[in-house]
Write a protein that holds these residues in place. Sequence first.
Motif, PDB file in Angstrom:
ATOM      1  N   ALA A 170       0.814  -1.214   0.000  1.00  0.00           N
ATOM      2  CA  ALA A 170       0.000   0.000   0.000  1.00  0.00           C
ATOM      3  C   ALA A 170       0.845   1.262   0.000  1.00  0.00           C
ATOM      4  CB  ALA A 170      -0.936  -0.002   1.215  1.00  0.00           C
ATOM      5  N   LEU A 171       1.946   1.259   0.778  1.00  0.00           N
ATOM      6  CA  LEU A 171       2.811   2.441   0.891  1.00  0.00           C
ATOM      7  C   LEU A 171       4.248   2.034   0.587  1.00  0.00           C
ATOM      8  CD1 LEU A 171       1.331   3.876   4.210  1.00  0.00           C
ATOM      9  CD2 LEU A 171       0.783   4.608   1.880  1.00  0.00           C
ATOM     10  N   PRO A 172       4.580   1.736  -0.666  1.00  0.00           N
ATOM     11  CA  PRO A 172       5.925   1.233  -0.983  1.00  0.00           C
ATOM     12  C   PRO A 172       7.034   2.251  -0.770  1.00  0.00           C
ATOM     13  CG  PRO A 172       4.699   1.708  -2.980  1.00  0.00           C
ATOM     14  CD  PRO A 172       3.734   1.871  -1.847  1.00  0.00           C
ATOM     15  N   ASP A 173       6.704   3.542  -0.647  1.00  0.00           N
ATOM     16  CA  ASP A 173       7.732   4.567  -0.455  1.00  0.00           C
ATOM     17  C   ASP A 173       8.075   4.808   1.013  1.00  0.00           C
ATOM     18  OD1 ASP A 173       7.809   4.918  -3.189  1.00  0.00           O
ATOM     19  OD2 ASP A 173       6.295   6.518  -3.174  1.00  0.00           O
TER      20      ASP A 173
ATOM     21  N   PHE B 163      11.254  -5.929  10.398  1.00  0.00           N
ATOM     22  CA  PHE B 163      12.214  -6.263  11.449  1.00  0.00           C
ATOM     23  C   PHE B 163      11.500  -6.925  12.626  1.00  0.00           C
ATOM     24  CE2 PHE B 163      14.731  -5.379  15.207  1.00  0.00           C
ATOM     25  CZ  PHE B 163      16.033  -5.612  14.802  1.00  0.00           C
ATOM     26  N   LEU B 164      10.399  -6.346  13.057  1.00  0.00           N
ATOM     27  CA  LEU B 164       9.634  -6.912  14.169  1.00  0.00           C
ATOM     28  C   LEU B 164       8.956  -8.216  13.783  1.00  0.00           C
ATOM     29  CD1 LEU B 164       7.980  -3.639  15.551  1.00  0.00           C
ATOM     30  CD2 LEU B 164       9.932  -4.895  16.512  1.00  0.00           C
ATOM     31  N   ALA B 165       8.617  -8.377  12.508  1.00  0.00           N
ATOM     32  CA  ALA B 165       7.928  -9.592  12.083  1.00  0.00           C
ATOM     33  C   ALA B 165       8.854 -10.794  12.035  1.00  0.00           C
ATOM     34  CB  ALA B 165       7.291  -9.372  10.705  1.00  0.00           C
TER      35      ALA B 165
ATOM     36  N   VAL C  14       9.712 -16.300   6.366  1.00  0.00           N
ATOM     37  CA  VAL C  14      10.951 -15.536   6.518  1.00  0.00           C
ATOM     38  C   VAL C  14      11.453 -15.067   5.163  1.00  0.00           C
ATOM     39  CG1 VAL C  14      13.389 -15.729   7.134  1.00  0.00           C
ATOM     40  CG2 VAL C  14      11.661 -16.578   8.699  1.00  0.00           C
ATOM     41  N   ALA C  15      11.381 -15.919   4.153  1.00  0.00           N
ATOM     42  CA  ALA C  15      11.874 -15.547   2.821  1.00  0.00           C
ATOM     43  C   ALA C  15      11.085 -14.365   2.256  1.00  0.00           C
ATOM     44  CB  ALA C  15      11.780 -16.751   1.887  1.00  0.00           C
ATOM     45  N   ILE C  16       9.767 -14.398   2.389  1.00  0.00           N
ATOM     46  CA  ILE C  16       8.939 -13.305   1.847  1.00  0.00           C
ATOM     47  C   ILE C  16       9.171 -12.017   2.632  1.00  0.00           C
ATOM     48  CG2 ILE C  16       6.580 -12.548   1.399  1.00  0.00           C
ATOM     49  CD1 ILE C  16       5.810 -15.483   1.057  1.00  0.00           C
ATOM     50  N   THR C  17       9.163 -12.120   3.952  1.00  0.00           N
ATOM     51  CA  THR C  17       9.336 -10.930   4.782  1.00  0.00           C
ATOM     52  C   THR C  17      10.737 -10.347   4.631  1.00  0.00           C
ATOM     53  OG1 THR C  17       7.805 -11.950   6.369  1.00  0.00           O
ATOM     54  CG2 THR C  17       9.020 -10.015   7.103  1.00  0.00           C
ATOM     55  N   ALA C  18      11.738 -11.214   4.532  1.00  0.00           N
ATOM     56  CA  ALA C  18      13.113 -10.729   4.370  1.00  0.00           C
ATOM     57  C   ALA C  18      13.294 -10.017   3.034  1.00  0.00           C
ATOM     58  CB  ALA C  18      14.090 -11.895   4.484  1.00  0.00           C
TER      59      ALA C  18
ATOM     60  N   VAL D 168      14.874  -6.311   2.790  1.00  0.00           N
ATOM     61  CA  VAL D 168      16.056  -5.967   1.998  1.00  0.00           C
ATOM     62  C   VAL D 168      15.742  -4.852   1.010  1.00  0.00           C
ATOM     63  CG1 VAL D 168      17.681  -6.853   0.292  1.00  0.00           C
ATOM     64  CG2 VAL D 168      17.108  -8.234   2.285  1.00  0.00           C
ATOM     65  N   ASP D 169      14.549  -4.878   0.420  1.00  0.00           N
ATOM     66  CA  ASP D 169      14.163  -3.828  -0.532  1.00  0.00           C
ATOM     67  C   ASP D 169      14.086  -2.451   0.128  1.00  0.00           C
ATOM     68  OD1 ASP D 169      14.017  -5.596  -2.617  1.00  0.00           O
ATOM     69  OD2 ASP D 169      11.882  -6.011  -2.348  1.00  0.00           O
ATOM     70  N   SER D 170      13.818  -2.426   1.412  1.00  0.00           N
ATOM     71  CA  SER D 170      13.648  -1.137   2.100  1.00  0.00           C
ATOM     72  C   SER D 170      14.944  -0.570   2.656  1.00  0.00           C
ATOM     73  CB  SER D 170      12.637  -1.289   3.246  1.00  0.00           C
ATOM     74  OG  SER D 170      13.141  -2.169   4.245  1.00  0.00           O
ATOM     75  N   ILE D 171      16.057  -1.328   2.622  1.00  0.00           N
ATOM     76  CA  ILE D 171      17.291  -0.881   3.274  1.00  0.00           C
ATOM     77  C   ILE D 171      17.869   0.342   2.566  1.00  0.00           C
ATOM     78  CG2 ILE D 171      19.684  -1.517   3.732  1.00  0.00           C
ATOM     79  CD1 ILE D 171      18.747  -4.297   4.402  1.00  0.00           C
ATOM     80  N   ASN D 172      17.923   0.305   1.238  1.00  0.00           N
ATOM     81  CA  ASN D 172      18.492   1.442   0.510  1.00  0.00           C
ATOM     82  C   ASN D 172      17.703   2.716   0.756  1.00  0.00           C
ATOM     83  OD1 ASN D 172      20.627   0.013  -0.635  1.00  0.00           O
ATOM     84  ND2 ASN D 172      19.384  -0.667  -2.366  1.00  0.00           N
ATOM     85  N   GLY D 173      16.382   2.615   0.769  1.00  0.00           N
ATOM     86  CA  GLY D 173      15.572   3.796   1.067  1.00  0.00           C
ATOM     87  C   GLY D 173      15.741   4.274   2.492  1.00  0.00           C
TER      88      GLY D 173
END
Length: 520
Positions: A111-114, A124-126, A376-380, A384-389
Amino acid sequence: MSFIQEVTASDRESDHGAPSTENIFRRTATDEHMPLTNQYDPTHIISTNDFHRQKMTFFPTLKRATTLMVIPESPLAKAPNTWRSIRAIILSSWFNVLLVFIPVSWAINFALPDQYTLIFVLTFLAIIPLAKLLAFATDEVSIRVGQTLAGLINATLGNAVELIVSIIALTKCELSIVQSSLVGSILSNLLLVLGMCFFAGGMRFSEQGFGQSAVQLNSSLLTISVIAVLLPGAFHMALQGQTSFNEVLTDFQILHTSHGVAIILLFIYVSYLVFQLFSHKALYEDDNDDVLASKGYTGTNPWLRLRLRRKNDKHPNPVGDVDVANDTSGSHNVENTDDAERGVGSTSLTDSESEVVPYMNIPVCLGLLVSVAVLVAITAEFMVDSINGLTASGAIGQEFVGLILLPIVGNAAEHVTAVTVSVKDKLTLSLGVAVGSSIQIALFVIPFIVTLAWILGKPLTLLFDPLESIVLFLSVITVNYVVQDGKSNWLEGMILMCLYLIVCVTFWYYPGTTGIFPNC
């Protein structure tokens, strides 16, 4: 003598060692009745019998060693049904409350990819409760096998989260995240987890002993892995001072060097498994003669006295408090307290031996392992996609995220397991979880990821960030000094934890280096 009798005699000799006098006499008498030209050469007979004896003893020994590995240390009670197993999963830990962040983090990601910071925090909490459930399922598998194999399973599945995160980051060509998260996992296990084990065990025992030979061997393996990480950096540094230095050619040479070193490290890890599980499995058991006996505090345990004062402030009970204060052995209802906190299952006594009651049956346990791995694979991947942002704003560095935050997520379950068993005076198992996990990352996960990157065409090498390599080397040296006497106390645990805090502060302000990796 017939052929069947000779084989039977050979089998009997292989079971009892040297051949008996009767067997030797029979063979001699038989040979005397044969023509001289048809008699066997005695040297040939001895060498053939020795070869046959070795052949007949090796495979039964291997079979017996394999059988002992899968035999549980304690007898098991009947496993619960499916409903009780699911109920045990739900009530296994308070961390399960955080499972609500799994659907929330997924929804926010779409919903809020940005909103990178929010996505990273939620994912992280999940992952934390997923890592705890993975450890819970691992414990259920471990009680059904021997102690040595149980330590290996705990270390292997305990690193599943780091392995999944590394593979996902590798496919997205986040090579710096891959390297920093793996180095951070080693530092977290060696400094934070091991330090917490020493400190928690030191609150009940003045000194705790562990297998010195096994730990020193593990330290040597860690040193080898650190050398493998330092050599590419020295390789690069040695060539930089030359006038004919070519960055592209040097990267190409380091890449091929890393591939060769990775294969060698994988071979060392396989040899380590053979050593631990077959040839020298006794070194990794609690009843080994090399393990020093733990010592209680002389007089009153100061940590129990502090606990006594807090208890008196809340619930005065002079009679019970005196018993606790005088308990210098450190065995005051810890096992019972642990079972009560878990709420389901316990260790019940039957006649003269303890019987372990499993919390889950095998189908539910395996289903839980597969389900957690998928989640874990889906959540991770979202994390990882959010680290650069997250790091683009400059509020937090990528090195700190990869080296400190990501390993905490993956090692959360190992923290709980290792500290719990150290309080119960099973420090050898704690070392198997903490140090064993570090060895697996250093000798298996890192070279495996480098080899996988080689297959996928990603330029991942063993040329790590210079500061990360130096910190890893100094940490391994410090741990070697701490464990070289074969015993631990709470101050040594405090030293390791404080060193980890120093590393955290250092990498909070460290911006990292650029240009280490060639383009993907």
